[in-house]
Design an enzyme around this catalytic site. Structure first.
Site, mmCIF file in Angstrom:
data_model
loop_
_atom_site.group_PDB
_atom_site.id
_atom_site.type_symbol
_atom_site.label_atom_id
_atom_site.label_comp_id
_atom_site.label_asym_id
_atom_site.label_seq_id
_atom_site.Cartn_x
_atom_site.Cartn_y
_atom_site.Cartn_z
ATOM 1 N N HIS A 33 76.180 -3.382 35.740
ATOM 2 C CA HIS A 33 76.894 -4.343 36.676
ATOM 3 C C HIS A 33 75.931 -4.866 37.767
ATOM 4 C CE1 HIS A 33 80.228 -1.851 35.316
ATOM 5 N NE2 HIS A 33 81.284 -2.725 35.598
ATOM 6 N N HIS A 73 80.422 1.138 40.525
ATOM 7 C CA HIS A 73 80.036 -0.129 39.160
ATOM 8 C C HIS A 73 78.812 -0.701 39.681
ATOM 9 C CE1 HIS A 73 83.030 -1.968 41.257
ATOM 10 N NE2 HIS A 73 81.731 -3.197 41.241
ATOM 11 N N GLY A 161 88.251 -4.576 44.136
ATOM 12 C CA GLY A 161 88.749 -3.534 43.555
ATOM 13 C C GLY A 161 89.212 -2.339 44.428
ATOM 14 N N HIS A 264 79.787 -10.179 37.446
ATOM 15 C CA HIS A 264 80.301 -9.333 37.570
ATOM 16 C C HIS A 264 79.320 -7.704 36.585
ATOM 17 C CE1 HIS A 264 83.562 -6.034 39.206
ATOM 18 N NE2 HIS A 264 83.304 -5.319 37.588
ATOM 19 N N HIS A 473 112.710 15.356 39.101
ATOM 20 C CA HIS A 473 111.823 16.406 40.214
ATOM 21 C C HIS A 473 111.721 17.861 39.996
ATOM 22 C CE1 HIS A 473 113.136 13.813 43.293
ATOM 23 N NE2 HIS A 473 112.278 14.383 44.005
#
Length: 662
Positions: A33, A73, A161, A264, A473
């Site tokens: 990236h 990243h 993100g 990206h 639960h």
């Protein structure tokens, strides 16, 4: 053309080195990236050169500032910074071998492999939540040891993100509530994700969100060094955590890919890289950094080394020097083992019938009184989890000197913040929720294990014994799924003595996390002795048969007493059964086949009994072995009725044994 000042020229060269190394490494790896490191090169240069307190020659200096790349990243950003600032292990060869097997420059930063990487990031949002733990640890230890020894900041670079992940809201809400003003987040506001512009999937006003969560917010041009520096100075004066929204262009300088999603997660390509070199005036070849640029980048590390020498002098003269050093090393206080042995001796004398969650709470009263680094908490379930003790008063914004964190209903951030506290050092974090909600914090649990951190998860209400709350639960598959996580030690104790033993093992374990699964319902007291920690080998014979064994009953937790009841009743029919308690499957397997076979027998028929699923038990009982447990979801009814309804009873064990022996 406006002539640059000396400071501006130096900044351009220093940030240019980050851009060049990042795009060249991704290009050579043909993977990675490049856009994020290029877009944040300006802001990161300001942070590292003018604000961050660090010493490359001692990456683990206790009072260093912590830098967390939440947007993991963009790992070439931190690798470039570590290389340029002089971290010995981050050689140019490591940069050249980015994302290659055997290199420390993994695709996402890995804690423990790279000095200077404070936490493993990559799963988006984990880093910013870890940072809350780092910042909280700094404040708690500052309250304990004072400004002379603990006085640092936690800085984060996060992307769009990170802020879209749900964990980010849990984290920033907690940080804002606690007014963690030593936490500063630089948001790479580039408006780009893998699939395109952010507005195809999100329209959140992030600045408004942070403000609503109790943060100070500042918006700046992320490519203007003076504006970024002014924002950081402003943030350091705040009485709140601060978000600095850095408006940036992803892959700044790329002729056609800057500002687009094409930059990206893919290499830029040779033509685009040539264009970047021209745009940033970087006339050097791949992986080439001029010596004068290295000299510029070595200055902040030397400044940090001077600050560390001053700190070392304060540490030497400080009356708490020895205790601070012990805490930061992770060593436990003297005397805790003797205190626990005295407690276990009392248990043997009194033989209380308790839910193991209550037994855990009692053990914690002893441990927290003896181990001053333990910091507790719960996700709004303290009355059920029993994690708070007289030694752990609340931590709040006006009292960081406490030892109990009210996490609220934020299980995921709770786990991630505990990781941050453990990574920071000086704290042994443990916190509670219901076992079924392990699903809400599983990514953080996995990272505890991956990073080998001493984090203790207290998970109560561990089976259909929860009862009337119903199948939502009632954990069924949870214990088996958690046992599947490498390096996570899962404990399911059967009585108060085993519970105390499991706690002893958990606090002493420095190389990984522990999870203790505990009952809501009361269980009989089973152990006759507590002179040694039988749970330390994971499994052991808790009740020998009288004579030559015909069958072996293996059980955990609340089902061990059912196995012992079945053993007694089978004896009346002339059937000899051995009962094995396995409080930790992982620890039992770690003893090796010889020990395991000595406990469970080699060729004897076997039945496993656990109020969960069969998965994982065939390694002990074989496919032909018997299993008494769950095969589907639970139901809503009192817990005792549910054990009867689903056939997890001594009657069912006896019937299974007789059928197998027929």
């Amino acid at each position: 053309m406006v002539e640059l000042t000396k400071s501006e020229r130096e900044h351009k060269l220093m940030s240019g080195a980050i851009t060049a190394l990042s795009m060249d490494a991704v290009q050579k790896a043909n993977s990675g990236h490049p856009g994020m490191p290029m877009g944040m090169a300006d802001a990161a240069t300001v942070l590292f050169s003018k604000f961050l307190k660090f010493n490359p020659k001692d990456p683990n200096w206790a009072d260093r500032d912590r830098f967390i790349l939440s947007a993991g990243h963009g790992s070439m950003l931190i690798y470039s910074l570590l290389h340029l600032t002089g971290y010995k292990s981050m050689t140019m060869d490591q940069i050249r071998n980015f994302r290659q097997l055997g290199a420390i420059t993994a695709g996402h930063p890995e804690y423990g492999h790279v000095p200077g990487v404070e936490t493993t990031t990559g799963p988006l949002g984990q880093g910013i939540a870890n940072a809350v733990g780092f910042a909280l640890a700094e404040r708690q230890l500052n309250a304990r040891f004072g400004d002379d020894l603990v006085d640092h900041y936690t800085y984060v670079i996060a992307g769009d993100g990170c802020l879209m992940e749900g964990i980010s809201q849990e984290a920033i809400g907690l940080a804002g509530h606690l007014k963690l003003n030593r936490l500063i987040v630089l948001w790479d506001d580039n408006n780009i994700s893998i699939d395109g512009a952010i507005d195809i999937s999100d329209s959140t006003d992030q600045i408004a969100r942070f403000k609503a969560s109790g943060w100070k917010t500042i918006a700046v041009d992320g490519h203007n060094p003076k504006k970024v520096a002014a924002a950081l100075r402003n943030a350091k004066k705040s009485d709140k955590p601060t978000l600095i929204a850095c408006k940036t262009t992803i892959a700044k300088g790329a002729p056609t890919k800057a500002g687009t999603s094409k930059a990206h997660g893919s290499p830029l390509g040779d033509e685009e890289i040539a264009g970047v070199r021209k745009a940033i005036d970087w006339p050097y070849g791949p992986f080439e950094v001029p010596e004068d640029v290295y000299k510029m980048w070595k200055r902040p590390g030397r400044a940090g080394a001077r600050k560390q020498r001053e700190w070392n002098a304060r540490l030497t003269d400080n009356s708490q020097s020895e205790e601070f050093t012990r805490a930061m090393s992770g060593e436990l206080n003297d005397g805790w083992e003797e205190a626990m042995q005295a407690y276990k001796d009392t248990l043997i004398a009194e033989r209380p019938k308790l839910a193991t969650r209550a037994a855990s709470g009692n053990a914690l009263k002893v441990l927290t009184a003896s181990l001053t680094d333990m910091v507790s908490g719960s996700a709004d379930l303290e009355g059920s989890n029993k994690t708070k003790t007289p030694s752990t008063p609340d931590i709040q914004a006006d009292n960081y000197g406490g030892r109990y964190i009210n996490y609220g209903i934020r299980e995921h951030a709770m786990g991630a913040a505990m990781n941050g506290m453990a990574l920071h050092g000086g704290i042994i974090p443990y916190s509670g929720t219901f076992l079924v909600f392990a699903d809400y914090c599983r990514p953080a649990i996995r990272l505890s294990a991956l990073m080998e951190q001493r984090v203790i998860y207290v998970m109560t209400h561990d089976s259909i014994g929860v009862g009337e709350d119903g199948p939502t639960h009632q954990p069924v598959e949870h214990v088996a799924s958690l046992r599947a996580i490498p390096n996570l030690r899962v404990y399911r104790p059967c009585d108060p003595v085993e519970t105390a033993e499991c706690w002893e093992l958990a606090v002493a374990r420095k190389e990984g996390p522990s999870l203790i699964a505990l009952t809501r319902q009361g269980v009989p007291f089973l152990r006759d002795k507590a002179d040694k920690n039988e749970s330390a080998r994971g499994g052991y014979v808790i009740s020998l048969g009288e004579g030559k064994d015909d069958i072996v009953l293996l059980a955990t937790g609340s089902e061990v007493h059912l196995a012992i009841e079945a053993q007694e009743r089978l004896k009346a029919d002339g059937i000899v059964a051995r009962v094995v308690s396995i409080p930790s499957v992982e620890l039992f397997l770690a003893q090796g086949e010889k020990y395991v076979r000595s406990v469970i027998g080699k060729d004897l028929p076997k039945i496993a009994i656990e109020a969960g699923i069969r998965q994982g038990w065939d390694q002990f009982i074989g496919r032909e072995g018997g299993f008494v447990g769950m095969s589907g979801f639970g139901a809503s009814a009192p817990g005792a009725a549910l054990f009867e309804h689903f056939g997890i009873t001594s009657d069912a064990i006896i019937a299974k044994a007789k059928d197998m022996l027929a």
